[in-house]
Design a protein around this motif. Structure first.
Motif, PDB file in Angstrom:
ATOM      1  N   ARG A  72      53.637  90.606  55.585  1.00 62.35           N
ATOM      2  CA  ARG A  72      54.721  89.646  55.327  1.00 62.35           C
ATOM      3  C   ARG A  72      55.778  90.252  54.399  1.00 62.35           C
ATOM      4  NH1 ARG A  72      54.206  87.598  50.357  1.00 62.35           N
ATOM      5  NH2 ARG A  72      52.193  87.814  49.293  1.00 62.35           N
ATOM      6  N   VAL A  73      55.332  91.169  53.508  1.00 63.90           N
ATOM      7  CA  VAL A  73      56.274  91.843  52.616  1.00 63.90           C
ATOM      8  C   VAL A  73      56.943  92.999  53.344  1.00 63.90           C
ATOM      9  CG1 VAL A  73      56.537  93.107  50.447  1.00 63.90           C
ATOM     10  CG2 VAL A  73      54.928  91.193  50.597  1.00 63.90           C
ATOM     11  N   GLU A  74      56.173  93.715  54.134  1.00 59.24           N
ATOM     12  CA  GLU A  74      56.720  94.870  54.851  1.00 59.24           C
ATOM     13  C   GLU A  74      57.874  94.473  55.754  1.00 59.24           C
ATOM     14  OE1 GLU A  74      54.802  98.747  56.983  1.00 59.24           O
ATOM     15  OE2 GLU A  74      54.079  96.801  57.662  1.00 59.24           O
ATOM     16  N   ARG A  75      57.803  93.284  56.328  1.00 60.48           N
ATOM     17  CA  ARG A  75      58.879  92.833  57.216  1.00 60.48           C
ATOM     18  C   ARG A  75      60.209  92.685  56.490  1.00 60.48           C
ATOM     19  NH1 ARG A  75      54.740  89.451  59.429  1.00 60.48           N
ATOM     20  NH2 ARG A  75      55.448  87.716  58.128  1.00 60.48           N
ATOM     21  N   THR A  76      60.158  92.497  55.182  1.00 58.02           N
ATOM     22  CA  THR A  76      61.388  92.296  54.418  1.00 58.02           C
ATOM     23  C   THR A  76      61.858  93.569  53.718  1.00 58.02           C
ATOM     24  OG1 THR A  76      60.291  91.705  52.330  1.00 58.02           O
ATOM     25  CG2 THR A  76      60.598  89.945  53.955  1.00 58.02           C
ATOM     26  N   ALA A  77      61.075  94.656  53.827  1.00 56.12           N
ATOM     27  CA  ALA A  77      61.403  95.893  53.117  1.00 56.12           C
ATOM     28  C   ALA A  77      62.052  96.899  54.070  1.00 56.12           C
ATOM     29  CB  ALA A  77      60.141  96.506  52.500  1.00 56.12           C
ATOM     30  N   GLY A  78      63.084  97.561  53.591  1.00 62.42           N
ATOM     31  CA  GLY A  78      63.729  98.581  54.388  1.00 62.42           C
ATOM     32  C   GLY A  78      63.004  99.904  54.276  1.00 62.42           C
ATOM     33  N   LEU A  79      63.547 100.918  54.951  1.00 61.30           N
ATOM     34  CA  LEU A  79      62.948 102.251  54.942  1.00 61.30           C
ATOM     35  C   LEU A  79      62.849 102.797  53.523  1.00 61.30           C
ATOM     36  CD1 LEU A  79      61.932 104.788  56.449  1.00 61.30           C
ATOM     37  CD2 LEU A  79      64.344 105.473  56.684  1.00 61.30           C
ATOM     38  N   SER A  80      63.902 102.634  52.726  1.00 62.72           N
ATOM     39  CA  SER A  80      63.890 103.148  51.353  1.00 62.72           C
ATOM     40  C   SER A  80      62.787 102.495  50.531  1.00 62.72           C
ATOM     41  CB  SER A  80      65.248 102.900  50.676  1.00 62.72           C
ATOM     42  OG  SER A  80      66.279 103.573  51.352  1.00 62.72           O
ATOM     43  N   GLY A  81      62.607 101.195  50.676  1.00 62.27           N
ATOM     44  CA  GLY A  81      61.585 100.489  49.925  1.00 62.27           C
ATOM     45  C   GLY A  81      60.185 100.884  50.352  1.00 62.27           C
ATOM     46  N   ARG A  82      59.961 101.010  51.651  1.00 60.75           N
ATOM     47  CA  ARG A  82      58.621 101.365  52.135  1.00 60.75           C
ATOM     48  C   ARG A  82      58.253 102.788  51.721  1.00 60.75           C
ATOM     49  NH1 ARG A  82      58.752 101.519  57.566  1.00 60.75           N
ATOM     50  NH2 ARG A  82      60.959 101.015  57.782  1.00 60.75           N
ATOM     51  N   ALA A  83      59.223 103.693  51.737  1.00 55.99           N
ATOM     52  CA  ALA A  83      58.957 105.059  51.284  1.00 55.99           C
ATOM     53  C   ALA A  83      58.668 105.076  49.786  1.00 55.99           C
ATOM     54  CB  ALA A  83      60.153 105.966  51.609  1.00 55.99           C
ATOM     55  N   ALA A  84      59.397 104.269  49.012  1.00 58.63           N
ATOM     56  CA  ALA A  84      59.176 104.216  47.563  1.00 58.63           C
ATOM     57  C   ALA A  84      57.759 103.751  47.244  1.00 58.63           C
ATOM     58  CB  ALA A  84      60.201 103.287  46.915  1.00 58.63           C
ATOM     59  N   VAL A  85      57.289 102.726  47.929  1.00 59.15           N
ATOM     60  CA  VAL A  85      55.941 102.215  47.688  1.00 59.15           C
ATOM     61  C   VAL A  85      54.887 103.263  48.044  1.00 59.15           C
ATOM     62  CG1 VAL A  85      54.241 100.506  48.480  1.00 59.15           C
ATOM     63  CG2 VAL A  85      56.568  99.786  47.897  1.00 59.15           C
ATOM     64  N   ALA A  86      55.129 104.011  49.126  1.00 59.55           N
ATOM     65  CA  ALA A  86      54.162 105.022  49.557  1.00 59.55           C
ATOM     66  C   ALA A  86      54.025 106.149  48.532  1.00 59.55           C
ATOM     67  CB  ALA A  86      54.565 105.584  50.915  1.00 59.55           C
ATOM     68  N   VAL A  87      55.156 106.654  48.026  1.00 57.86           N
ATOM     69  CA  VAL A  87      55.058 107.761  47.069  1.00 57.86           C
ATOM     70  C   VAL A  87      54.554 107.271  45.714  1.00 57.86           C
ATOM     71  CG1 VAL A  87      56.866 109.073  48.266  1.00 57.86           C
ATOM     72  CG2 VAL A  87      57.487 107.668  46.286  1.00 57.86           C
ATOM     73  N   LEU A  88      54.925 106.049  45.355  1.00 61.43           N
ATOM     74  CA  LEU A  88      54.434 105.496  44.097  1.00 61.43           C
ATOM     75  C   LEU A  88      52.925 105.296  44.150  1.00 61.43           C
ATOM     76  CD1 LEU A  88      54.750 104.345  41.304  1.00 61.43           C
ATOM     77  CD2 LEU A  88      55.664 102.239  42.290  1.00 61.43           C
ATOM     78  N   ASP A  89      52.422 104.867  45.287  1.00 62.80           N
ATOM     79  CA  ASP A  89      50.985 104.680  45.442  1.00 62.80           C
ATOM     80  C   ASP A  89      50.241 106.012  45.236  1.00 62.80           C
ATOM     81  OD1 ASP A  89      48.674 102.925  46.433  1.00 62.80           O
ATOM     82  OD2 ASP A  89      48.581 104.594  47.843  1.00 62.80           O
ATOM     83  N   GLU A  90      50.760 107.095  45.813  1.00 60.40           N
ATOM     84  CA  GLU A  90      50.109 108.401  45.656  1.00 60.40           C
ATOM     85  C   GLU A  90      50.150 108.870  44.205  1.00 60.40           C
ATOM     86  OE1 GLU A  90      50.138 112.857  47.686  1.00 60.40           O
ATOM     87  OE2 GLU A  90      52.001 111.690  47.680  1.00 60.40           O
ATOM     88  N   ALA A  91      51.315 108.749  43.574  1.00 60.93           N
ATOM     89  CA  ALA A  91      51.454 109.193  42.183  1.00 60.93           C
ATOM     90  C   ALA A  91      50.620 108.331  41.245  1.00 60.93           C
ATOM     91  CB  ALA A  91      52.926 109.159  41.771  1.00 60.93           C
ATOM     92  N   TRP A  92      50.615 107.032  41.475  1.00 66.39           N
ATOM     93  CA  TRP A  92      49.874 106.091  40.625  1.00 66.39           C
ATOM     94  C   TRP A  92      48.387 106.424  40.620  1.00 66.39           C
ATOM     95  CZ3 TRP A  92      51.952 101.623  38.155  1.00 66.39           C
ATOM     96  CH2 TRP A  92      50.998 100.764  37.583  1.00 66.39           C
ATOM     97  N   ARG A  93      47.846 106.631  41.807  1.00 68.23           N
ATOM     98  CA  ARG A  93      46.414 106.909  41.923  1.00 68.23           C
ATOM     99  C   ARG A  93      46.060 108.225  41.242  1.00 68.23           C
ATOM    100  NH1 ARG A  93      43.792 103.834  45.917  1.00 68.23           N
ATOM    101  NH2 ARG A  93      45.215 102.458  47.081  1.00 68.23           N
ATOM    102  N   GLU A  94      46.878 109.255  41.469  1.00 65.18           N
ATOM    103  CA  GLU A  94      46.565 110.550  40.878  1.00 65.18           C
ATOM    104  C   GLU A  94      46.642 110.506  39.363  1.00 65.18           C
ATOM    105  OE1 GLU A  94      47.416 115.090  42.022  1.00 65.18           O
ATOM    106  OE2 GLU A  94      49.244 113.915  41.665  1.00 65.18           O
ATOM    107  N   ALA A  95      47.611 109.789  38.828  1.00 63.95           N
ATOM    108  CA  ALA A  95      47.771 109.694  37.374  1.00 63.95           C
ATOM    109  C   ALA A  95      46.791 108.722  36.731  1.00 63.95           C
ATOM    110  CB  ALA A  95      49.202 109.276  37.041  1.00 63.95           C
ATOM    111  N   GLY A  96      46.107 107.922  37.546  1.00 68.29           N
ATOM    112  CA  GLY A  96      45.168 106.950  36.990  1.00 68.29           C
ATOM    113  C   GLY A  96      45.847 105.916  36.126  1.00 68.29           C
TER     114      GLY A  96
END
Length: 406
Positions: A72-96
């Motif tokens: 439901r959130v993805e439908r409202t997010a553009g390409l820039s937003g979806r890419a931001a969430v993806a890279v933030l998820d990777e960085a967040w997990r690695e940094a703990g």
């Protein structure tokens, strides 16, 4: 402005997330960089080409971001937003970062006018029926929508804001993140270089300026250079003090420099570039003799490459290895400074420098260009340069993790 004196305990980068035409995640990025894999092609996303028989725009586009958001959130997010969430998820997990109190985590998003292609398509699709424009358009056109999207999906409660410095926006976000942690405002700050989703109108503007290359490849620092080629990119770096770092530390942020040179348009200015580099070196307590690797801004535009070469000569960096990440992934515009800083830190960790593609006839043979294939090199101190239209000049100095320098 430089720091008044070198930091006795430099901040560190402890998590990285990346997305580019090489794929999503650091593994794909690392492999593509060191292979020197060429990924340039005619741009294919809707709204990126003219429909009048004009020459095609070349560049690099990434695979669609992984589906991390609720549908439901993805439908409202553009390409820039979806890419931001993806890279933030990777960085967040690695940094703990789940270990840190949400109120002590900040986010700086580098970039402005990030949704141009979506606005271009919306105008095309709704021009004759504006009353049916989806309500989300009332807020997604704002750059802060990416801040809100990220903070709604991750426990970021310190602050979240954007910073714009054209093609230096990603590097400026790193400067802002460093200052936020150093001041004690937060314990960890994420610098995110956002994907600048350009339209055919933007690309035509770059072409009219004479800044955009015709393709099919980009040739930074080569006599055959003819302009930059756009490349979709997005990256996130987590900056903390060493005591808040996760299990992985990529490097230390030793110094930053950020200045304006008084230009309004696209004209590069070596004086401003030199001053930013000198400020970063002074903040690091280093001289150019200490720098053994330079990751250039190196867009492939004749005026930009010439001014940057003058800067490298004036700084006396003929002894350092030099490469250009844009020769592989294209010019990420707002994201360029962040994803190229990620490339610096990954190369530092691997002890390997990626090649500069298509560098067949360097503008100056005297420099130690990384050409042909990846080269082994143990980086101790790296200089990252990033410049933007409107007179923005940023320089970052990175050092190896503390245990490697002992």
């Amino acid at each position: 402005m430089p720091s008044p004196q070198p930091d006795s305990q430099p901040l560190v980068v402890t998590g990285i997330g990346v997305a580019s035409g090489l794929g999503h995640g650091k593994d794909a990025f690392r492999a593509g960089l060191f292979e020197g894999r060429g990924v340039f092609a005619p741009l294919a996303r809707p709204g990126r080409q003219r429909d009048d028989g004009s020459p095609e725009f070349f560049g690099v586009e990434m695979p669609d971001p992984p589906a991390i958001l609720p549908r439901r959130v993805e439908r409202t997010a553009g390409l820039s937003g979806r890419a931001a969430v993806a890279v933030l998820d990777e960085a967040w997990r690695e940094a703990g970062l789940d270990r840190i109190v949400p109120e002590r985590i900040g986010l700086v998003v580098g970039g402005s006018n990030l949704m141009a292609r979506e606005q271009f398509l919306s105008l095309r699709d709704y021009a004759e029926r504006l009353d049916f424009l989806p309500p989300r358009h009332g807020h997604v056109f704002l750059d802060t929508d990416i801040c809100g999207l990220c903070a709604s999906q991750f426990p970021i409660r310190g602050f979240a804001h954007t910073i714009g410095a054209a093609s230096a926006s990603g590097a400026a976000a790193i400067v802002a993140a460093v200052e936020a942690v150093r001041s004690g405002r937060v314990d960890a700050c994420i610098a995110l270089g956002a994907l600048q989703d350009v339209s055919a109108l933007d690309l035509q503007g770059f072409r009219a300026l004479g800044a955009l290359g015709a393709g099919p490849v980009c040739r930074p620092m080569d006599t055959g250079h003819g302009g930059f080629l756009y490349g979709e990119a997005c990256a996130a770096l987590v900056v903390t003090r060493p005591e808040h770092a996760g299990s992985t530390v990529y490097g230390r942020v030793l110094g930053t420099g950020f200045c304006t040179d008084g230009s309004r348009g696209p004209e590069p200015n070596s004086d401003g570039q030199v001053r930013a580099a000198q400020d970063a070196l002074a903040a690091a307590g280093l001289t150019t003799a200490d720098i053994d690797y330079v990751n250039g801004h190196a867009t492939g535009t004749p005026s930009g490459d010439d001014a940057e070469l003058e800067t490298l000569r004036r700084l006396g960096l003929g002894h350092a290895r030099v490469n250009a990440t844009k020769s592989i992934i294209g010019h990420g515009l707002s994201a360029a400074g962040t994803i190229e800083a990620a490339a610096v830190l990954i190369q530092m960790r691997e002890g390997l420098l990626h090649p500069t593609l298509h560098l067949e006839a360097p503008l100056d043979e005297a420099f130690r260009w990384v050409r042909g294939a990846a080269q082994e090199h143990r980086v101790r101190h790296a200089l990252k340069l990033s410049f933007g239209f409107g007179g923005s000049n940023v320089a970052l100095v990175f050092g190896t993790p503390e245990e490697e320098t002992a």
